[in-house]
Design an enzyme around this catalytic site. Structure first.
Site, short mmCIF file in Angstrom:
data_model
loop_
_atom_site.label_atom_id
_atom_site.label_comp_id
_atom_site.label_asym_id
_atom_site.label_seq_id
_atom_site.Cartn_x
_atom_site.Cartn_y
_atom_site.Cartn_z
N THR A 104 0.82 -1.22 0.00
CA THR A 104 0.00 0.00 0.00
C THR A 104 0.85 1.27 0.00
O THR A 104 0.33 2.37 -0.08
CB THR A 104 -0.95 0.03 1.21
OG1 THR A 104 -0.18 -0.19 2.39
CG2 THR A 104 -2.01 -1.04 1.11
N GLY A 105 2.17 1.12 0.09
CA GLY A 105 3.04 2.29 0.08
C GLY A 105 3.18 2.88 -1.32
O GLY A 105 2.68 2.31 -2.30
N LYS A 127 -3.48 -3.41 7.70
CA LYS A 127 -4.42 -3.27 6.59
C LYS A 127 -4.94 -4.62 6.10
O LYS A 127 -5.48 -4.72 5.01
CB LYS A 127 -3.76 -2.49 5.46
CG LYS A 127 -3.43 -1.06 5.89
CD LYS A 127 -3.14 -0.13 4.76
CE LYS A 127 -2.95 1.28 5.33
NZ LYS A 127 -1.97 2.05 4.62
N ILE A 178 14.42 -4.52 -2.59
CA ILE A 178 14.65 -3.39 -3.48
C ILE A 178 15.33 -2.22 -2.75
O ILE A 178 16.18 -1.54 -3.31
CB ILE A 178 13.30 -2.90 -4.07
CG1 ILE A 178 12.62 -4.02 -4.86
CG2 ILE A 178 13.49 -1.65 -4.93
CD1 ILE A 178 13.32 -4.48 -6.10
N GLU A 212 17.29 0.70 -0.81
CA GLU A 212 18.68 1.10 -0.71
C GLU A 212 18.91 1.64 0.71
O GLU A 212 17.96 1.98 1.40
CB GLU A 212 18.94 2.20 -1.74
CG GLU A 212 20.40 2.49 -1.97
CD GLU A 212 20.64 3.57 -3.02
OE1 GLU A 212 19.67 3.98 -3.69
OE2 GLU A 212 21.79 4.01 -3.14
N TYR A 220 19.86 -1.82 -17.90
CA TYR A 220 18.75 -1.48 -18.83
C TYR A 220 19.36 -1.08 -20.18
O TYR A 220 18.88 -1.46 -21.24
CB TYR A 220 17.88 -0.31 -18.33
CG TYR A 220 17.37 -0.41 -16.92
CD1 TYR A 220 17.28 -1.62 -16.26
CD2 TYR A 220 16.96 0.75 -16.24
CE1 TYR A 220 16.82 -1.68 -14.95
CE2 TYR A 220 16.49 0.69 -14.95
CZ TYR A 220 16.42 -0.53 -14.30
OH TYR A 220 15.97 -0.57 -13.01
N GLU A 278 31.28 -3.99 -11.77
CA GLU A 278 31.83 -2.66 -11.51
C GLU A 278 32.96 -2.77 -10.51
O GLU A 278 33.19 -3.83 -9.93
CB GLU A 278 30.72 -1.70 -11.02
CG GLU A 278 30.06 -2.11 -9.72
CD GLU A 278 28.77 -1.32 -9.43
OE1 GLU A 278 28.06 -0.92 -10.36
OE2 GLU A 278 28.49 -1.12 -8.25
N HIS A 293 27.32 3.69 -5.57
CA HIS A 293 26.95 2.47 -4.85
C HIS A 293 27.87 2.30 -3.65
O HIS A 293 29.06 2.58 -3.73
CB HIS A 293 27.15 1.24 -5.74
CG HIS A 293 26.06 1.04 -6.74
ND1 HIS A 293 26.24 0.26 -7.85
CD2 HIS A 293 24.81 1.52 -6.81
CE1 HIS A 293 25.13 0.26 -8.56
NE2 HIS A 293 24.24 1.02 -7.95
#
Lengths: 378, 291
Positions: free
Chosen positions: B17-18, B43, B96, B98, B159, B209, B247
């Site tokens: 719901t965020g 919720k 996900i 960070e 990507y 990297e 990063h």
């Protein structure tokens, strides 16, 4: 976040690890006043966030009280690797019988803390031969139990009295490492002085991502003024020494942009990661920061996933209309809403490239022309 | 066939719901991911666009047999959320967020190891098996089903490279983001092992990297175990030592984590390393005989 040596030692002291008696001073007169009651000889150490301080002349010794202010004055005038010395630490000089190395760091491969110990302290751990170093991975669930320390110390073959003290210290620095969200706690050298063991120098790095849990810790930064300003905006920024300012979205993309620029013979003035999905306003501010560094040219390299290319385009147009763009600017736009973005730019007299290599090649060319005109670079 | 996720993956979204959770729920649903549950404490009992919301992961798993979870909660609460997912028996947890404290990350990895869960991330764009399932935040349109496995440390750069591949007719079996942090759940080696076993993957692209030694470890594995061709690009050749390049994991410390060491060890293992990202497509075309 690196802590200054005196702060690291304060933390060690607070957590039961023996440190030399010391006083901190920010001026010559303060140094004089604070050391009046201290026994000489003393070591006077500049407090900077870079390594190699000893070699740079940042540590002095005084045999007599009057030598303290002289040394303090000299140190407070110094700059070490670009860092100005604002603070000095004056410490009782300790007799050294043996120098050990002891640290707890994070090992990304094993995803565990690692204790590193050696009988050969006092020098950079990378200069110590592998067979003189004992490494032991620690399960984050259990920590450093006494038997773990015994196993480590057994390999080091230290004498019994010293071993007992180091065992206690090991447990305490692990607790400190854990409780303060440290990335590194390093004592080098851990000095054996008679029957005592003392932390003669210490480095503690705290995980910046965990600072929300440590409101009592001071905020220390080794970043430049501009780096601080941009990072307050929530962007990732590093100043470099080339002449092409760069903005890209995503850390990997920004790093690659640097590499592509250098592949075509140019050099980057900075690393700016505008992140995923930066707003029009933020993009505009980032661009203004870049222009304030007076580059010879600017490259914007956007591959829009979450970032919308039309947002980037409108930020660019706003800056162009409001403040003007005094240097050549090359933009590469690909991804989400790129057609719209490219068209918007075109309507405002800005050409956008689709391919990264074409854009990079072009910006290097333009930067060189700019440098020739200004006569900045030969 | 694919690794980590496929058409049968039953996904739960923690933090549904965020702001991020609800946006990416939509994006993942559009891609065809089977989203069977959401978790949002307090919720439970509600629904978001047809997806039932539960108070706890345990309940979600019990009711929906979800086997994967994606976590969209603020970093300070991630350890708790990840522990909850692992404890509920979720097989794949994608983190996900960070800025998760590194000590929390170590504890998450230790608990996952104990229970046999696989963690992707933190600080990752997720996992996608083109045409089947997306558990992540990558843009939907750059992916195409195919035979090249991709594993990367960075989002936008992947990507870019995957987009280039797709544009040139080279599809992907699965694309995995390891994450940009210092301590992450999966390494290149883990993914290479899975791709080696996966019959529909013919070649693998590694996007690495500077910082750490994951690429070097992968090189060792490739030399000893891999039979499939591996291609690589390493970002950060021109980055200075001692600076964190965006990063947390991309930092050259002392003489560790350098570009040179990564490229040398990969080349010694027989990996073709592209100097520039766009060169990967030509290398792949040549090797896969794609016209």
């Amino acid at each position: 976040m690196k802590l200054y040596e005196y702060m690291a030692k304060e933390l060690l002291g607070k957590n039961g690890i023996p440190v030399p008696r010391g006083e901190v001073a920010g001026s010559t007169s303060e140094a004089k006043q604070k050391t009046e009651e201290m026994d000489t000889p003393v070591a006077i150490k500049s407090q900077v966030l870079s390594g190699g301080r000893g070699k740079a002349g940042g540590i002095k010794f005084a045999e007599k009280p009057e030598e303290v202010s002289e040394a303090a004055e000299e140190l407070l005038d110094m700059k070490i690797k670009g860092y100005k010395v604002d603070t000095i630490l004056i410490e009782e000089k300790i007799r050294i019988d043996q120098e050990l190395y002891l640290s707890i760091a994070i090992d990304p491969v094993n995803k565990k803390p690692v204790v590193i110990a050696s009988k050969e302290g006092g020098v950079d751990i990378e200069e110590v031969p592998e067979d003189k170093i004992v490494k032991r991975y620690v399960d984050p669930k259990w920590g450093v139990d006494p038997y773990v320390s015994r196993e480590i110390l057994d390999e080091l073959e230290l004498d019994q009295i010293v071993s007992k003290q180091v065992t206690k210290i090991m447990k305490k620095i692990y607790d400190l490492f854990k409780n303060y969200d440290a990335e590194l706690v390093e004592i080098n050298p851990l000095v054996v002085s008679g029957e005592k063991v003392v932390a003669a120098d210490a480095k503690i790095n705290i995980d910046e991502d965990a600072l929300f849990r440590h409101k009592d810790l001071p905020k220390i930064s080794d970043k430049t003024e501009l780096e601080k300003k941009v990072e307050e905006m929530g962007l990732s920024f590093v100043e470099l020494d080339g002449d092409i300012a760069i903005m890209a979205n995503g850390a990997g993309m920004a790093m690659t942009t640097l590499d592509v620029i250098s592949y075509f013979g140019g050099s980057a003035a900075n690393f700016l990661d505008a992140g995923g999905g930066a707003s029009v306003e933020l993009t505009k501010q980032a661009l203004e920061v870049l222009l304030s560094t007076n580059p010879n040219a600017v490259l914007i390299n956007i591959f829009g996933g979450i970032t919308r290319c039309d947002d980037v385009a409108s930020a660019l147009i706003q800056v162009k209309n409001e403040t003007g763009i005094p240097v050549p600017l090359v933009i590469r736009l690909m991804g989400t809403n790129d057609e719209k973005g490219v068209q918007m730019l075109k309507d405002n007299g800005i050409t956008a490239y689709r391919m990264m290599d074409e854009a990079a090649k072009k910006v290097v060319e333009l930067a060189k022309e700019g440098a020739d005109v200004d006569g900045n670079i030969g | 066939m694919a690794i980590l996720v496929n058409a049968d993956t039953r996904l739960c979204i923690q933090g549904i719901t965020g702001h991020q959770g609800s946006f990416h729920r939509g994006q993942m649903k559009d891609y065809g991911t089977k989203i069977v549950a959401g978790v949002s404490p307090g919720k439970g009992g509600k629904e978001v666009e047809g997806v039932p919301v539960f108070n706890t992961v345990a309940k979600a798993r019990q009711e929906t047999a979800c086997n994967a979870s994606i976590i969209f909660v603020p970093a300070p609460f991630c350890k708790d959320a990840a522990f909850e997912a692992i404890d509920a028996g979720i097989e794949l947890v994608v983190l996900i967020s960070e800025h998760i404290p590194v000590q929390d990350a170590m504890e998450i990895m230790a608990f996952a190891r104990e229970r046999g869960s696989t963690i992707v991330g933190p600080n990752t764009f997720g996992v996608i098996t083109p045409g089947q399932c997306k558990v992540g935040i990558m843009p939907n349109r750059y992916y195409k089903p195919g035979e090249v496995g991709v594993v990367a440390r960075s989002g936008t750069l992947s990507y870019q490279i995957v987009g280039d591949m797709t544009l040139n007719g080279i599809g992907q079996s699965t694309v995995v983001g390891l994450g940009g942090d210092r301590v992450v759940g999966c390494d290149f080696t883990d993914m290479l092992e899975l791709f080696e076993e996966e019959p529909n993957t013919r070649a693998i692209v590694m996007i690495g990297e500077i910082g750490g030694s994951r690429e070097e470890a992968a090189a060792k594995y490739i030399k000893e175990e891999m039979t499939k061709p591996v291609f690589a690009y390493i970002a950060g050749k021109s980055a200075p030592a001692g600076k964190r390049m965006g990063h947390a994991g991309a930092i050259i410390e002392g003489n560790r984590g350098t570009f040179e060491s990564k490229v040398t060890s990969l080349e010694e293992a027989g990996v073709q390393v592209a100097q520039m990202p766009w060169q990967l497509v030509d290398m792949l075309k040549k090797d896969l005989s794609i016209k």
